[in-house]
Write an enzyme that holds these catalytic residues in place. Structure first.
Site, PDB file in Angstrom:
ATOM      1  N   SER A 197      52.978  49.975  11.108  1.00  0.00           N
ATOM      2  CA  SER A 197      54.302  50.745  10.865  1.00  0.00           C
ATOM      3  C   SER A 197      54.372  51.227   9.631  1.00  0.00           C
ATOM      4  CB  SER A 197      55.503  49.994  11.313  1.00  0.00           C
ATOM      5  OG  SER A 197      56.643  50.674  10.994  1.00  0.00           O
ATOM      6  N   TYR A 210      61.114  42.528   9.999  1.00  0.00           N
ATOM      7  CA  TYR A 210      60.000  43.742  10.432  1.00  0.00           C
ATOM      8  C   TYR A 210      58.926  44.071   9.644  1.00  0.00           C
ATOM      9  CZ  TYR A 210      58.466  47.937  12.858  1.00  0.00           C
ATOM     10  OH  TYR A 210      57.484  48.918  13.346  1.00  0.00           O
ATOM     11  N   LYS A 214      55.145  43.239   9.290  1.00  0.00           N
ATOM     12  CA  LYS A 214      54.094  44.638   9.344  1.00  0.00           C
ATOM     13  C   LYS A 214      53.277  44.540   8.376  1.00  0.00           C
ATOM     14  CE  LYS A 214      55.215  46.472  13.555  1.00  0.00           C
ATOM     15  NZ  LYS A 214      54.352  47.191  14.505  1.00  0.00           N
TER      16      LYS A 214
HETATM   17  N1  NAP Z   1      59.560  53.146  17.825  1.00  0.00           N
HETATM   18  C1  NAP Z   1      59.118  53.447  16.652  1.00  0.00           C
HETATM   19  O1  NAP Z   1      59.920  54.477  15.893  1.00  0.00           O
HETATM   20  C2  NAP Z   1      58.043  52.605  15.821  1.00  0.00           C
HETATM   21  C3  NAP Z   1      57.745  53.160  14.779  1.00  0.00           C
HETATM   22  C4  NAP Z   1      56.732  52.380  14.133  1.00  0.00           C
HETATM   23  C5  NAP Z   1      55.784  51.468  14.538  1.00  0.00           C
HETATM   24  N2  NAP Z   1      56.445  51.026  15.924  1.00  0.00           N
HETATM   25  C6  NAP Z   1      55.533  50.068  16.352  1.00  0.00           C
HETATM   26  O2  NAP Z   1      55.084  50.379  17.795  1.00  0.00           O
HETATM   27  C7  NAP Z   1      55.145  49.253  18.799  1.00  0.00           C
HETATM   28  C8  NAP Z   1      55.736  49.775  19.922  1.00  0.00           C
HETATM   29  O3  NAP Z   1      56.941  49.913  19.706  1.00  0.00           O
HETATM   30  P1  NAP Z   1      57.912  50.570  20.587  1.00  0.00           P
HETATM   31  O4  NAP Z   1      59.076  51.316  19.885  1.00  0.00           O
HETATM   32  O5  NAP Z   1      57.312  51.127  21.878  1.00  0.00           O
HETATM   33  O6  NAP Z   1      58.450  49.361  21.402  1.00  0.00           O
HETATM   34  P2  NAP Z   1      59.247  48.836  22.521  1.00  0.00           P
HETATM   35  O7  NAP Z   1      59.545  49.781  23.382  1.00  0.00           O
HETATM   36  O8  NAP Z   1      60.522  47.628  22.252  1.00  0.00           O
HETATM   37  O9  NAP Z   1      58.339  47.893  23.432  1.00  0.00           O
HETATM   38  C9  NAP Z   1      57.796  46.775  22.971  1.00  0.00           C
HETATM   39  C10 NAP Z   1      56.725  46.197  23.837  1.00  0.00           C
HETATM   40  O10 NAP Z   1      56.425  44.768  23.324  1.00  0.00           O
HETATM   41  C11 NAP Z   1      56.516  43.809  24.291  1.00  0.00           C
HETATM   42  N3  NAP Z   1      56.737  42.185  23.614  1.00  0.00           N
HETATM   43  C12 NAP Z   1      57.692  42.060  22.850  1.00  0.00           C
HETATM   44  N4  NAP Z   1      57.497  40.835  22.393  1.00  0.00           N
HETATM   45  C13 NAP Z   1      56.241  40.364  22.989  1.00  0.00           C
HETATM   46  C14 NAP Z   1      55.744  39.154  23.207  1.00  0.00           C
HETATM   47  N5  NAP Z   1      56.139  38.150  22.466  1.00  0.00           N
HETATM   48  N6  NAP Z   1      54.715  39.124  23.904  1.00  0.00           N
HETATM   49  C15 NAP Z   1      54.116  40.044  24.744  1.00  0.00           C
HETATM   50  N7  NAP Z   1      54.698  41.240  24.526  1.00  0.00           N
HETATM   51  C16 NAP Z   1      56.081  41.392  24.003  1.00  0.00           C
HETATM   52  C17 NAP Z   1      57.805  44.353  25.184  1.00  0.00           C
HETATM   53  O11 NAP Z   1      57.954  43.672  26.567  1.00  0.00           O
HETATM   54  P3  NAP Z   1      58.568  42.289  26.733  1.00  0.00           P
HETATM   55  O12 NAP Z   1      59.960  42.398  26.142  1.00  0.00           O
HETATM   56  O13 NAP Z   1      58.901  42.212  28.289  1.00  0.00           O
HETATM   57  O14 NAP Z   1      57.693  41.187  26.392  1.00  0.00           O
HETATM   58  C18 NAP Z   1      57.612  45.873  25.374  1.00  0.00           C
HETATM   59  O15 NAP Z   1      56.704  45.964  26.115  1.00  0.00           O
HETATM   60  C19 NAP Z   1      55.616  48.117  17.959  1.00  0.00           C
HETATM   61  O16 NAP Z   1      54.615  47.418  17.471  1.00  0.00           O
HETATM   62  C20 NAP Z   1      56.325  48.765  16.889  1.00  0.00           C
HETATM   63  O17 NAP Z   1      56.795  48.012  15.754  1.00  0.00           O
HETATM   64  C21 NAP Z   1      57.355  51.714  16.643  1.00  0.00           C
END
Ligand code: NAP
Length: 382
Positions: A197, A210, A214
């Site tokens: 990130s 976070y 990261k």
């Molecule tokens: N959204 C943004 O703006 C953004 C920006 C930069 C980077 N990112 C990164 O991109 C990635 C995806 O983000 P997102 O926004 O798509 O997040 P999200 O919609 O909250 O999805 C998170 C996923 O991770 C799973 N998860 C969480 N804890 C887990 C664990 N302990 N074991 C296995 N699975 C787990 C969740 O399912 P369950 O809860 O069912 O386990 C879900 O499938 C993350 O690493 C995030 O930090 C996001």
């Protein structure tokens, strides 16, 4: 049709319309003729869309891709994109319900998909996950570490455990999975893709667990990329800026949850500040197929990294300013998930501006646990 294809179809329609205007005989302008030109324009858009799909398909033919956090958000969109590129996908998450919905949706779109309930914080479960992925589809080519959690609030409202949880999911999880995957990926000359990130490179106030996790993950990813040189295994570090994945509903807000939700949802949902999850996923798949080592997604993230590299004092000053603008920690610390904090008047006001992220949530299978529980409670109430 999605993303740029809709504007393309509209452009086709516009072209058809202007062409019609230049016709030597403007009469008769009957509805049948209009429909004909409309259909021609739409067909243009659809043909261009099909061309682009064909260009994408085949990119990952025959490959097997394992994605942690593949049940919703970016992870799910990555599963779709890898699948459209010809790969078979294994997705993992903790929640069975979301995982089943995701697998059903992927299968319905013609993607060979398999779901495994797995918590990446459990090292034994990681080995089982890799075994299951190899057993189910017979090989393993790509491992994507995408699972993540987020908690937003002033650091004085957060406990040691909140930092530990972030490190468990976003450092120790990818650490164990990446180390276990390297040997298994050697025979296929495979790739480990780490979704870090911009928070790894710019520590944003009120997001310290976070950013800390990261930052460690990005260091691990870049270091492993260097150490796997010459082994055939590639490690790709992905640095996304803000993306519209709809995940703000599942984020936990502490301190003054309503006000924390408001600034966060606004930043995560504004079109020029954030990019769509579809765009981000397409870029990740292309970078994986091209065996790129580093990918920064979004001009904002690139600018932030560049500014921090050249003038860290300046970005630190900007972050201090941001910190002063964010809500103070109140006397009574509360915590609420975004699905609840967003119900306040302020939250609803923000929702009107960040409608793109709300829509993204529906496309990205975002139904937080809280929403599911409250729906179940409503159903149980006689
Ligand atoms: N959204 C943004 O703006 C953004 C920006 C930069 C980077 N990112 C990164 O991109 C990635 C995806 O983000 P997102 O926004 O798509 O997040 P999200 O919609 O909250 O999805 C998170 C996923 O991770 C799973 N998860 C969480 N804890 C887990 C664990 N302990 N074991 C296995 N699975 C787990 C969740 O399912 P369950 O809860 O069912 O386990 C879900 O499938 C993350 O690493 C995030 O930090 C996001």
């Amino acid at each position: 049709m999605s993303g740029w294809k809709v504007p393309l179809a509209l452009a086709g329609l516009r072209w058809a319309w202007s062409h019609r205007g230049r016709a030597p005989e403007p009469e008769p302008r009957n509805p049948g003729e209009l429909l004909l030109w409309g259909a021609a324009g739409a067909a243009l858009g659809v043909a261009a869309s099909a061309l682009s799909e064909r260009r994408r398909s085949g990119l990952m033919n025959g490959k097997v891709v394992l994605i942690t956090g593949g049940s919703r958000g970016l992870g799910l969109q990555l599963a779709r994109e890898f699948g459209f590129g010809g790969a078979s996908v294994v997705i993992c998450a903790r929640g069975r319900e979301g995982l089943d919905r995701a697998v059903a949706e992927l299968s319905g779109r013609g993607v060979r998909a398999h779901g495994v309930v797995c918590d990446v914080t459990d090292p034994d479960a990681i080995e089982d996950l890799l075994d299951e992925a190899e057993r189910h589809f017979g090989r393993l080519d790509v491992v994507v570490n995408s699972a993540g959690i987020m908690r937003v609030g002033p650091q004085e409202t957060l406990s040691d455990d909140h930092f530990r949880q972030a490190m468990d999911v976003m450092f120790w999880g990818p650490f164990h999975l990446s180390r276990a995957a390297v040997d298994r990926l050697r025979p296929t000359r495979g790739t480990i893709v780490n979704i870090t990130s911009i928070g790894a490179y710019l520590s944003v106030p009120h997001m310290l667990p976070y950013s800390t996790a990261k930052h460690a993950w990005a260091a691990l990813s870049e270091g492993m990329a260097a150490e796997t040189a010459g082994t055939g295994v590639r490690v790709t570090t992905v640095v996304p800026g803000l993306m519209r994945t709809g995940s703000h509903r599942g984020v936990v807000f502490t301190g003054d949850p309503e006000r924390e939700y408001a600034w966060f949802a606004l930043a995560a949902g504004l079109p020029l500040v954030s990019v769509s999850a579809e765009h981000a996923a397409r870029r990740v798949v292309r970078a994986t197929a091209g065996r790129r080592g580093f990918l920064v997604i979004s001009p904002m993230a690139r600018a932030g990294m560049a500014a921090h590299g050249v003038a860290p004092g300046l970005t630190q000053g900007a972050m201090r300013l941001v910190g002063r603008l964010l809500p103070d920690a109140p006397g009574d610390v509360e915590e609420r998930p975004g699905s609840e904090a967003g119900q306040s008047r302020l939250g609803r006001l923000v929702g009107a501006v960040t409608v793109l992220n709300e829509r993204a949530g529906r496309r990205m299978n975002q139904r937080s646990r809280v929403e599911r529980i409250s729906q179940r409670n409503e159903e149980d109430t006689p």
